[in-house]
Design a protein around this motif. Structure first.
Motif, short mmCIF file in Angstrom:
data_model
loop_
_atom_site.label_atom_id
_atom_site.label_comp_id
_atom_site.label_asym_id
_atom_site.label_seq_id
_atom_site.Cartn_x
_atom_site.Cartn_y
_atom_site.Cartn_z
N VAL A 56 -35.12 5.43 -5.35
CA VAL A 56 -35.38 4.00 -5.17
C VAL A 56 -36.39 3.51 -6.20
O VAL A 56 -36.19 2.47 -6.85
CB VAL A 56 -35.90 3.72 -3.73
CG1 VAL A 56 -36.38 2.28 -3.60
CG2 VAL A 56 -34.80 4.00 -2.70
N CYS A 57 -37.48 4.23 -6.36
CA CYS A 57 -38.54 3.82 -7.30
C CYS A 57 -38.02 3.79 -8.74
O CYS A 57 -38.34 2.87 -9.52
CB CYS A 57 -39.73 4.77 -7.21
SG CYS A 57 -40.65 4.63 -5.66
N GLU A 61 -37.55 0.08 -11.27
CA GLU A 61 -38.19 -0.18 -12.56
C GLU A 61 -37.18 -0.54 -13.66
O GLU A 61 -37.56 -0.86 -14.78
CB GLU A 61 -38.99 1.05 -12.99
CG GLU A 61 -40.12 1.42 -12.04
CD GLU A 61 -41.06 0.24 -11.78
OE1 GLU A 61 -41.44 -0.43 -12.76
OE2 GLU A 61 -41.40 0.01 -10.59
N LYS A 62 -35.91 -0.50 -13.35
CA LYS A 62 -34.89 -0.81 -14.36
C LYS A 62 -34.84 -2.31 -14.67
O LYS A 62 -35.28 -3.14 -13.88
CB LYS A 62 -33.50 -0.37 -13.85
CG LYS A 62 -33.26 1.12 -13.89
CD LYS A 62 -31.81 1.41 -13.48
CE LYS A 62 -31.47 2.88 -13.62
NZ LYS A 62 -30.04 3.14 -13.31
N GLU A 63 -34.26 -2.63 -15.81
CA GLU A 63 -33.95 -4.03 -16.14
C GLU A 63 -32.68 -4.39 -15.37
O GLU A 63 -31.60 -3.87 -15.65
CB GLU A 63 -33.72 -4.18 -17.64
CG GLU A 63 -34.98 -4.06 -18.48
CD GLU A 63 -35.92 -5.24 -18.27
OE1 GLU A 63 -35.43 -6.35 -18.00
OE2 GLU A 63 -37.15 -5.04 -18.37
N ARG A 71 -31.88 -6.70 -4.32
CA ARG A 71 -31.44 -5.51 -3.58
C ARG A 71 -32.51 -4.43 -3.65
O ARG A 71 -32.83 -3.78 -2.65
CB ARG A 71 -30.13 -4.98 -4.16
CG ARG A 71 -28.91 -5.86 -3.88
CD ARG A 71 -27.63 -5.17 -4.33
NE ARG A 71 -26.45 -6.00 -4.11
CZ ARG A 71 -25.72 -6.55 -5.08
NH1 ARG A 71 -26.05 -6.37 -6.35
NH2 ARG A 71 -24.65 -7.28 -4.78
N MET A 72 -33.08 -4.25 -4.81
CA MET A 72 -34.09 -3.21 -4.97
C MET A 72 -35.40 -3.57 -4.27
O MET A 72 -36.12 -2.69 -3.79
CB MET A 72 -34.33 -2.93 -6.45
CG MET A 72 -33.18 -2.21 -7.13
SD MET A 72 -32.56 -0.78 -6.19
CE MET A 72 -34.07 0.15 -5.94
N GLU A 73 -35.72 -4.85 -4.22
CA GLU A 73 -36.91 -5.29 -3.48
C GLU A 73 -36.76 -4.93 -2.01
O GLU A 73 -37.68 -4.41 -1.37
CB GLU A 73 -37.12 -6.79 -3.66
CG GLU A 73 -38.34 -7.32 -2.91
CD GLU A 73 -38.50 -8.84 -3.06
OE1 GLU A 73 -39.67 -9.30 -3.05
OE2 GLU A 73 -37.48 -9.55 -3.15
#
Length: 502
Positions: A56-57, A61-63, A71-73
């Protein structure tokens, strides 16, 4: 997809949550615990897994594009609390165990009146009885669960939640839960002042109704359902609930929604060891939804069925492939949509299945009164908050807080007997949740007004199919993409405000 690994994680997590939800359904409908604690331990272990969190982490950090960022938040917010320290994980496990233990007690407990066991449905019906003493007895019967909860660790549960908030670095458990729900910590600031004039209007209205209808100086809690029955006797009309599904199906067809296409399970009649509340179990989005209720052949009980069916239909209107975004949908949105459908009990679009137009006047009156009287529900919200902002060592401390809240808000005087509070299961199983119902109603009113303005109509029932499309496109589809306050402002054009309710 740039975050495919994370999506795969959530597919695995979703399977574990489906299992836990099915076990929850079993416990709430039968009273049997067939392994809920183990199911939640499996979920916790998955969320605690260091490799899962690393994935997940790494992807966070990806663009990423805007949608994948959201979604990542959501994904990070779900996993991150399990990777702070060992104490937090231990506290969460203790809280889950104690909550499960107390919910088991609540679901199987039955009240008694004059030594006879009664269901909550029977208590509801007794509260509409002409005999004021009988109504009072029925009302206070619900305080029987208070001491049982205390004896079995309710205060311990409150203190565990306080410890969790402290360990998380929050000011208190209220702030912790608001942050978890992506709400501003100051969302309730100013509510008391903003509602003061409306509450004064409510208090005056209640005095007027008490004088006119029950020849009393004030309306007591055990008079409220009786009063509603006087204003609108049709609410208490006996109806045959065995054909409830066909009534609900025909009603939702007005909106172009065919319930026959959805896998919705209903369990609506009371029985021993079954929870006496109403719930929707969102087992699996778009595939399996289940409704628990308790009815006994009164028209008013359809309000619960409409509300819970609204939850179920909302589940089927979501995209089942958006597992992560669906986790970001605010409880206020889900309760708002459910409350919206529940409100149709007073609308011709629904009551036409039972009555002719002669009920229109009484339903308009009761709808107006209930909307005003619903302000008293805010007492439950603030009482819930104060449980976590005060030192509590005994049941008497809880009663003191209860009376202070209701005195400050409504000017209430202490009751002759212990106030019923523990029977409301939310304090035990869903703390700092009840604002979702009231804020859901505010959202509901906003959606009505925005739609009617866009469509140049006075009522959403003039264009029901268009309203559902508005609900899907403007509310349901984007609801996971935005935090609640952002979504509210996106739809209304203004920040959230209680003014939309009035």
């Amino acid at each position: 997809m740039d975050i495919e690994q994370v999506v795969n994680l959530f597919q695995k997590l979703n399977k574990k949550e489906i299992k836990a939800s099915k076990l929850g359904w079993t416990q709430y409908t039968t009273g049997f615990d067939l392994g809920i604690e183990q199911a939640y331990q499996d979920i916790t272990a998955f969320l605690e897994d260091e490799e899962n969190f690393r994935i997940v982490c790494k992807h966070k950090e990806k663009e990423l594009n805007t949608i994948d960022k959201r979604r990542m938040e959501i994904a990070y917010n779900i996993f991150e609390p399990f990777h702070k320290n060992k104490l937090i994980n231990e506290l969460n496990l203790k809280i889950r165990r104690k909550t499960n233990e107390l919910s088991q007690i609540l679901n199987t407990y039955r009240f008694t009146i004059d030594g006879k066991e009664v269901t909550s449905v029977e208590i509801d019906q007794l509260l509409t009885n002409e005999d004021r003493n009988l109504r009072k007895k029925a009302y206070f019967s619900r305080n029987q669960i208070n001491k049982v909860l205390i004896d079995n660790g309710f205060i311990e549960l409150i203190n565990l939640r306080k410890e969790l908030a402290k360990a998380e670095g929050s000011m208190d458990f209220v702030e912790y839960m608001l942050k978890k729900d992506e709400l501003s910590p100051n969302i309730f600031n100013g509510w008391k002042d903003e509602l003061k004039n409306h509450i004064n209007k409510l208090n005056n209205k209640r005095k007027e109704l008490a004088k006119n209808y029950i020849d009393a100086d004030e309306l007591k809690p055990w008079d409220e359902e009786y009063l509603k029955n006087i204003i609108s006797p049709s609410l208490n009309t006996k109806v045959d609930m065995t054909n409830y599904y066909f009534v609900l199906r025909d009603f939702f067809l007005n909106f172009g929604i065919n319930m026959d296409k959805y896998n919705i399970t209903y369990d609506i009649f009371p029985r021993k060891n079954k929870s006496e509340w109403g719930y929707n179990f969102r087992i699996e989005v778009g595939k399996d939804s289940r409704v628990l209720a308790n009815v006994k052949n009164r028209y008013s009980e359809y309000k619960t069925l409409l509300h819970e069916s609204g939850h179920a239909i909302h589940s089927f209107l979501q995209d089942p492939n958006e597992i992560i975004l669906n986790e970001g949908i605010s409880g206020i949105v889900t309760e708002g949509i459910a409350n919206l459908f529940g409100s149709f009990i007073y609308d011709k679009l629904f009551y036409k299945y039972f009555f002719d137009d002669s009920v229109e006047n009484e339903f308009n009156k009761i709808k107006e009164y209930e909307k005003l009287n619903y302000l008293r529900f805010i007492g439950n919200i603030f009482f819930d908050h104060e449980l976590y902002r005060n030192n509590i060592t005994s049941l008497e401390d809880i009663y003191d807080i209860y009376y202070k809240v209701y005195k400050d808000l409504f000017g209430d005087k202490p009751l002759e007997e212990e106030p019923p509070f523990g029977y409301r299961i939310h304090y035990t199983t869903h703390p700092i949740y009840m604002h979702n119902y009231f804020m859901g109603d505010v959202t509901c009113e906003m959606l009505r007004k925005v739609f009617c303005e866009k469509q140049s109509v006075d009522n959403i029932t003039e264009k029901p199919t268009e309203f559902i499309q508005f609900l899907i496109e403007d509310v349901i589809k984007p609801s996971g993409l935005y935090k609640y306050e952002e979504l509210f402002e996106k739809i209304s054009g203004e920040p959230f405000s209680l003014k939309w309710y009035f």
